[in-house]
Design a protein around this motif. Structure first.
Motif, PDB file in Angstrom:
ATOM      1  N   ALA A 150      -2.993   6.497  -5.499  1.00  0.00           N
ATOM      2  CA  ALA A 150      -2.682   6.848  -4.110  1.00  0.00           C
ATOM      3  C   ALA A 150      -3.854   6.504  -3.190  1.00  0.00           C
ATOM      4  O   ALA A 150      -3.645   6.001  -2.080  1.00  0.00           O
ATOM      5  N   LEU A 151      -5.071   6.728  -3.630  1.00  0.00           N
ATOM      6  CA  LEU A 151      -6.243   6.372  -2.826  1.00  0.00           C
ATOM      7  C   LEU A 151      -6.348   4.861  -2.633  1.00  0.00           C
ATOM      8  O   LEU A 151      -6.699   4.391  -1.545  1.00  0.00           O
ATOM      9  N   VAL A 152      -6.046   4.108  -3.685  1.00  0.00           N
ATOM     10  CA  VAL A 152      -6.050   2.650  -3.562  1.00  0.00           C
ATOM     11  C   VAL A 152      -4.982   2.216  -2.555  1.00  0.00           C
ATOM     12  O   VAL A 152      -5.215   1.314  -1.730  1.00  0.00           O
ATOM     13  N   GLY A 153      -3.830   2.850  -2.586  1.00  0.00           N
ATOM     14  CA  GLY A 153      -2.771   2.527  -1.639  1.00  0.00           C
ATOM     15  C   GLY A 153      -3.157   2.844  -0.200  1.00  0.00           C
ATOM     16  O   GLY A 153      -2.904   2.057   0.708  1.00  0.00           O
ATOM     17  N   VAL A 154      -3.808   3.981   0.011  1.00  0.00           N
ATOM     18  CA  VAL A 154      -4.271   4.332   1.358  1.00  0.00           C
ATOM     19  C   VAL A 154      -5.310   3.318   1.829  1.00  0.00           C
ATOM     20  O   VAL A 154      -5.283   2.864   2.981  1.00  0.00           O
ATOM     21  N   ALA A 155      -6.229   2.950   0.940  1.00  0.00           N
ATOM     22  CA  ALA A 155      -7.247   1.953   1.297  1.00  0.00           C
ATOM     23  C   ALA A 155      -6.600   0.614   1.637  1.00  0.00           C
ATOM     24  O   ALA A 155      -7.029  -0.076   2.566  1.00  0.00           O
ATOM     25  N   GLN A 156      -5.553   0.240   0.916  1.00  0.00           N
ATOM     26  CA  GLN A 156      -4.835  -1.009   1.186  1.00  0.00           C
ATOM     27  C   GLN A 156      -4.203  -0.981   2.566  1.00  0.00           C
ATOM     28  O   GLN A 156      -4.283  -1.954   3.323  1.00  0.00           O
ATOM     29  N   VAL A 157      -3.575   0.121   2.915  1.00  0.00           N
ATOM     30  CA  VAL A 157      -2.939   0.239   4.231  1.00  0.00           C
ATOM     31  C   VAL A 157      -3.996   0.187   5.330  1.00  0.00           C
ATOM     32  O   VAL A 157      -3.834  -0.528   6.331  1.00  0.00           O
ATOM     33  N   VAL A 158      -5.086   0.925   5.156  1.00  0.00           N
ATOM     34  CA  VAL A 158      -6.148   0.924   6.164  1.00  0.00           C
ATOM     35  C   VAL A 158      -6.753  -0.463   6.298  1.00  0.00           C
ATOM     36  O   VAL A 158      -6.946  -0.969   7.406  1.00  0.00           O
ATOM     37  N   TRP A 159      -7.058  -1.104   5.189  1.00  0.00           N
ATOM     38  CA  TRP A 159      -7.671  -2.433   5.220  1.00  0.00           C
ATOM     39  C   TRP A 159      -6.763  -3.452   5.896  1.00  0.00           C
ATOM     40  O   TRP A 159      -7.215  -4.241   6.723  1.00  0.00           O
ATOM     41  N   SER A 160      -5.489  -3.412   5.568  1.00  0.00           N
ATOM     42  CA  SER A 160      -4.587  -4.419   6.116  1.00  0.00           C
ATOM     43  C   SER A 160      -4.335  -4.237   7.609  1.00  0.00           C
ATOM     44  O   SER A 160      -3.940  -5.183   8.286  1.00  0.00           O
ATOM     45  N   ASN A 161      -4.573  -3.042   8.120  1.00  0.00           N
ATOM     46  CA  ASN A 161      -4.303  -2.804   9.535  1.00  0.00           C
ATOM     47  C   ASN A 161      -5.571  -2.729  10.397  1.00  0.00           C
ATOM     48  O   ASN A 161      -5.462  -2.580  11.614  1.00  0.00           O
ATOM     49  N   THR A 162      -6.741  -2.837   9.794  1.00  0.00           N
ATOM     50  CA  THR A 162      -7.973  -2.782  10.587  1.00  0.00           C
ATOM     51  C   THR A 162      -8.831  -4.015  10.448  1.00  0.00           C
ATOM     52  O   THR A 162      -9.867  -4.112  11.082  1.00  0.00           O
ATOM     53  N   GLY A 213       0.813  -1.213   0.000  1.00  0.00           N
ATOM     54  CA  GLY A 213       0.000   0.000   0.000  1.00  0.00           C
ATOM     55  C   GLY A 213       0.846   1.263   0.000  1.00  0.00           C
ATOM     56  O   GLY A 213       0.544   2.226  -0.707  1.00  0.00           O
ATOM     57  N   LEU A 214       1.912   1.253   0.789  1.00  0.00           N
ATOM     58  CA  LEU A 214       2.803   2.419   0.817  1.00  0.00           C
ATOM     59  C   LEU A 214       3.507   2.619  -0.524  1.00  0.00           C
ATOM     60  O   LEU A 214       3.703   3.765  -0.973  1.00  0.00           O
ATOM     61  N   LEU A 215       3.869   1.526  -1.176  1.00  0.00           N
ATOM     62  CA  LEU A 215       4.467   1.617  -2.503  1.00  0.00           C
ATOM     63  C   LEU A 215       3.484   2.230  -3.497  1.00  0.00           C
ATOM     64  O   LEU A 215       3.869   3.080  -4.318  1.00  0.00           O
ATOM     65  N   LEU A 216       2.217   1.835  -3.422  1.00  0.00           N
ATOM     66  CA  LEU A 216       1.202   2.402  -4.312  1.00  0.00           C
ATOM     67  C   LEU A 216       1.032   3.899  -4.060  1.00  0.00           C
ATOM     68  O   LEU A 216       0.887   4.681  -5.005  1.00  0.00           O
ATOM     69  N   VAL A 217       1.054   4.311  -2.796  1.00  0.00           N
ATOM     70  CA  VAL A 217       0.938   5.736  -2.472  1.00  0.00           C
ATOM     71  C   VAL A 217       2.125   6.509  -3.046  1.00  0.00           C
ATOM     72  O   VAL A 217       1.951   7.592  -3.636  1.00  0.00           O
ATOM     73  N   CYS A 218       3.331   5.965  -2.916  1.00  0.00           N
ATOM     74  CA  CYS A 218       4.524   6.636  -3.454  1.00  0.00           C
ATOM     75  C   CYS A 218       4.475   6.727  -4.979  1.00  0.00           C
ATOM     76  O   CYS A 218       4.799   7.782  -5.549  1.00  0.00           O
ATOM     77  N   MET A 219       4.064   5.645  -5.626  1.00  0.00           N
ATOM     78  CA  MET A 219       3.949   5.668  -7.088  1.00  0.00           C
ATOM     79  C   MET A 219       2.915   6.696  -7.529  1.00  0.00           C
ATOM     80  O   MET A 219       3.134   7.450  -8.492  1.00  0.00           O
ATOM     81  N   GLY A 220       1.787   6.739  -6.838  1.00  0.00           N
ATOM     82  CA  GLY A 220       0.762   7.724  -7.156  1.00  0.00           C
ATOM     83  C   GLY A 220       1.280   9.142  -6.984  1.00  0.00           C
ATOM     84  O   GLY A 220       0.987  10.029  -7.783  1.00  0.00           O
ATOM     85  N   GLY A 221       2.074   9.357  -5.950  1.00  0.00           N
ATOM     86  CA  GLY A 221       2.655  10.688  -5.735  1.00  0.00           C
ATOM     87  C   GLY A 221       3.598  11.091  -6.852  1.00  0.00           C
ATOM     88  O   GLY A 221       3.591  12.239  -7.311  1.00  0.00           O
TER      89      GLY A 221
END
Length: 71
Positions: free
Chosen positions: A55-67, A17-25
């Motif tokens: 980036a939104l998909v990456g944020v959703a991935q991080v949130v989903w994986s940690n909640t 997820g963090l990689l997706l956010v960085c790529m989106g940035g």
């Protein structure tokens, strides 16, 4: 063993997820012609939209994986 697997997969999922956010940035910055001014994405507003979606998909991935529920 199952608990260790869940922890490892949560870490991997978060890193993905963090990689997706960085790529989106990067895509957003190139689309806005702010950074990385080499390539076909420079100053193309479509890449700003694509980067924001990624980036939104990456944020959703991080949130989903940690909640999600721990099994």
């Amino acid at each position: 063993m199952r608990n260790a697997f869940n922890i490892v997969m949560r870490v991997v999922s978060t890193l993905l997820g963090l990689l997706l956010v960085c790529m989106g940035g990067v895509w957003i910055l190139q689309g806005l012609n702010i950074a990385f001014k080499v390539g076909f994405m420079v100053n193309d507003k479509r890449w700003v939209v694509y980067g924001a979606i990624l980036a939104l998909v990456g944020v959703a991935q991080v949130v989903w994986s940690n909640t999600r529920q721990r099994a």
